[in-house]
Design an enzyme around this catalytic site. Structure first.
Site, PDB file in Angstrom:
ATOM      1  CD  GLN A 113      -2.445   9.987  -6.578  1.00 30.46           C
ATOM      2  OE1 GLN A 113      -1.816   9.617  -5.260  1.00 30.46           O
ATOM      3  NE2 GLN A 113      -2.463  10.838  -6.887  1.00 30.46           N
ATOM      4  CG  ASN A 114      -9.466  12.663  -5.656  1.00 29.89           C
ATOM      5  OD1 ASN A 114      -8.070  12.320  -5.305  1.00 29.89           O
ATOM      6  ND2 ASN A 114      -9.366  13.192  -7.134  1.00 29.89           N
ATOM      7  CG  HIS A 131      -5.074   5.317  -2.807  1.00 29.04           C
ATOM      8  ND1 HIS A 131      -4.001   6.533  -2.546  1.00 29.04           N
ATOM      9  CD2 HIS A 131      -4.036   4.530  -3.507  1.00 29.04           C
ATOM     10  CE1 HIS A 131      -3.363   6.449  -3.124  1.00 29.04           C
ATOM     11  NE2 HIS A 131      -3.181   5.128  -3.224  1.00 29.04           N
ATOM     12  CB  CYS A 139     -16.575  -6.514   8.373  1.00 26.20           C
ATOM     13  SG  CYS A 139     -16.491  -7.764   9.943  1.00 26.20           S
ATOM     14  CB  CYS A 160     -19.982  -6.098  10.523  1.00 28.13           C
ATOM     15  SG  CYS A 160     -20.215  -7.390   9.572  1.00 28.13           S
ATOM     16  N   GLY A 199      -3.902  17.259 -10.132  1.00 24.36           N
ATOM     17  CA  GLY A 199      -3.898  17.850  -8.969  1.00 24.36           C
ATOM     18  C   GLY A 199      -3.367  16.289  -8.027  1.00 24.36           C
ATOM     19  CB  SER A 201       1.875  16.093  -3.664  1.00 20.67           C
ATOM     20  OG  SER A 201       2.143  15.244  -3.228  1.00 20.67           O
ATOM     21  CB  ALA A 244      -7.991  20.669 -12.050  1.00 17.63           C
TER      22      ALA A 244
HETATM   23  N1  APR Z   1      -6.089  22.413  -9.091  1.00 16.43           N
HETATM   24  C1  APR Z   1      -5.407  22.186  -8.697  1.00 16.43           C
HETATM   25  N2  APR Z   1      -3.873  21.182  -8.721  1.00 16.43           N
HETATM   26  C2  APR Z   1      -4.565  21.705  -7.415  1.00 16.43           C
HETATM   27  C3  APR Z   1      -5.453  22.157  -6.453  1.00 16.43           C
HETATM   28  C4  APR Z   1      -6.543  22.939  -8.006  1.00 16.43           C
HETATM   29  N3  APR Z   1      -7.025  23.327  -7.743  1.00 16.43           N
HETATM   30  N4  APR Z   1      -5.327  22.167  -5.199  1.00 16.43           N
HETATM   31  C5  APR Z   1      -4.210  21.659  -5.027  1.00 16.43           C
HETATM   32  N5  APR Z   1      -3.710  21.307  -5.979  1.00 16.43           N
HETATM   33  C6  APR Z   1      -2.291  20.449  -5.751  1.00 16.43           C
HETATM   34  C7  APR Z   1      -1.398  20.261  -4.500  1.00 16.43           C
HETATM   35  O1  APR Z   1      -0.830  21.525  -5.165  1.00 16.43           O
HETATM   36  C8  APR Z   1      -0.265  18.717  -4.281  1.00 16.43           C
HETATM   37  O2  APR Z   1       0.128  19.025  -5.226  1.00 16.43           O
HETATM   38  O3  APR Z   1      -3.125  19.029  -5.622  1.00 16.43           O
HETATM   39  C9  APR Z   1      -1.601  18.040  -4.972  1.00 16.43           C
HETATM   40  C10 APR Z   1      -2.581  17.475  -3.840  1.00 16.43           C
HETATM   41  O4  APR Z   1      -1.715  16.626  -3.336  1.00 16.43           O
HETATM   42  P1  APR Z   1      -1.795  15.728  -1.940  1.00 16.43           P
HETATM   43  O5  APR Z   1      -2.607  16.277  -0.559  1.00 16.43           O
HETATM   44  O6  APR Z   1      -0.816  15.084  -1.408  1.00 16.43           O
HETATM   45  O7  APR Z   1      -2.878  14.395  -2.540  1.00 16.43           O
HETATM   46  P2  APR Z   1      -3.154  13.485  -3.296  1.00 16.43           P
HETATM   47  O8  APR Z   1      -1.717  13.738  -4.441  1.00 16.43           O
HETATM   48  O9  APR Z   1      -3.860  12.908  -3.852  1.00 16.43           O
HETATM   49  O10 APR Z   1      -2.076  12.379  -2.684  1.00 16.43           O
HETATM   50  C11 APR Z   1      -2.204  10.807  -2.960  1.00 16.43           C
HETATM   51  O11 APR Z   1      -1.356  10.606  -0.845  1.00 16.43           O
HETATM   52  O12 APR Z   1      -2.495  10.306   1.725  1.00 16.43           O
HETATM   53  C12 APR Z   1      -2.551   9.705   0.975  1.00 16.43           C
HETATM   54  O13 APR Z   1      -4.024   8.719   0.191  1.00 16.43           O
HETATM   55  C13 APR Z   1      -4.060   9.910   0.256  1.00 16.43           C
HETATM   56  O14 APR Z   1      -4.414   9.421  -1.646  1.00 16.43           O
HETATM   57  C14 APR Z   1      -4.010  10.166  -0.922  1.00 16.43           C
HETATM   58  C15 APR Z   1      -2.180  10.528  -1.776  1.00 16.43           C
END
Ligand code: APR
Length: 259
Positions: A113-114, A131, A139, A160, A199, A201, A244
């Site tokens: 998702q990164n 994503h 553009c 652009c 990593g 949510s 992680a």
């Molecule tokens: N190691 C493992 N997990 C971790 C660490 C770490 N060092 N630090 C934080 N986390 C966990 C948190 O507990 C959380 O569950 O990583 C998760 C990050 O969650 P989010 O910030 O919600 O990120 P993500 O799940 O990628 O969000 C999904 O939401 O806003 C949109 O487009 C954006 O791609 C993103 C999507």
């Protein structure tokens, strides 16, 4: 002097790591789903949680496509801040561990998702950017895609050649997932027999649907996260609680002994 609780905790983690490694070793196809948490140890803030980006910026005001169209300069102030953080980031041991797993034949694909490109920078070859990627700008008017390093962000919003406003080639709220990435991610999720969820949510669809797709087809779910998520007590088979950057190298160290 480690307390008994600490010692028990460590023994329990070793047992779970061993169980996870055996599952991966026996698997026909392992797929990873990663979220912002895997890049936190590279200095890139996650979105949710105490230090999360959405604590500082309201996502509906800064990460929705309608907000970018209505207030491009305001949104680009946040985007430029995030771009500077991402561009200074390097892969951490978690990214390197997944790249090593692919190299050893224990990982078929990463669905991420990164948008930070750190999996590819770590050497991973099959990465599905669910994503999009911050490496290009697109553009809003003519759709042209321009490599990020060719665009000067000293004046924002960047424009652009056609005069249209540029946006990072990433999925904003209110935008669809690139169809190729969606199809590939769904196929890989349906066909894997182990999904390693790292990593995330697991609250943003349709990315968070992938572990359920995998589970419905009989896959086992291994989750690596510092905290529990909606998956943990529902579909996760092995929950490796911790960062992680610490856990994945330990998992790979066990897998290395199995080749
Ligand atoms: N190691 C493992 N997990 C971790 C660490 C770490 N060092 N630090 C934080 N986390 C966990 C948190 O507990 C959380 O569950 O990583 C998760 C990050 O969650 P989010 O910030 O919600 O990120 P993500 O799940 O990628 O969000 C999904 O939401 O806003 C949109 O487009 C954006 O791609 C993103 C999507």
């Amino acid at each position: 002097m480690l307390t008994i609780r600490k010692r028990l905790g460590m023994a329990d983690m070793e047992r779970l790591l061993d169980k996870a490694a055996k599952l991966i070793r026996r698997a026909r196809a392992v797929v990873a789903l990663t979220g912002a948490g895997i890049s936190v140890e590279s200095g890139i803030p996650a979105f949710r949680g105490t230090q999360g980006l959405w604590e500082k910026y309201d996502p509906m005001e800064y990460a929705h496509i309608d907000a970018l169209r209505a207030h491009p300069e305001k949104v680009w102030r946040m985007l430029r801040e995030l771009q500077q953080i991402v561009e200074g980031a390097r892969p951490n041991p978690a990214h390197l561990s997944l790249a090593r797993m692919e190299q050893l034949g224990f990982l078929r694909a990463i669905i991420t998702q990164n948008i930070d490109h750190l999996h590819q920078d770590a050497g991973s070859r099959y990465v599905i950017e669910f994503h999009g990627s911050g490496h290009k700008l697109a553009c809003l008017s003519c759709g042209e895609r321009i490599p990020r390093h060719l665009v000067d962000l000293s004046s924002i919003p960047p424009r652009c050649f056609c005069g249209g406003i540029l946006k990072p080639d990433v999925v904003f709220f209110g935008e669809p997932i690139p169809w190729r990435a969606l199809i590939q991610a769904q196929e890989e999720s349906k066909n894997c027999d182990v999904m390693l969820v790292v990593g995330t949510s697991a609250v943003v669809a349709p990315a968070c649907d992938m572990p359920y797709l995998a589970k419905d087809r009989g896959a086992r779910i291994i989750e690596v996260n510092t905290e529990e998520t909606p998956l943990t007590r529902t579909i996760t088979d092995i929950f490796l609680q911790g960062s992680a950057g610490t856990i994945l190298p330990k998992l790979v160290a066990i897998l290395e002994t199995m080749v």
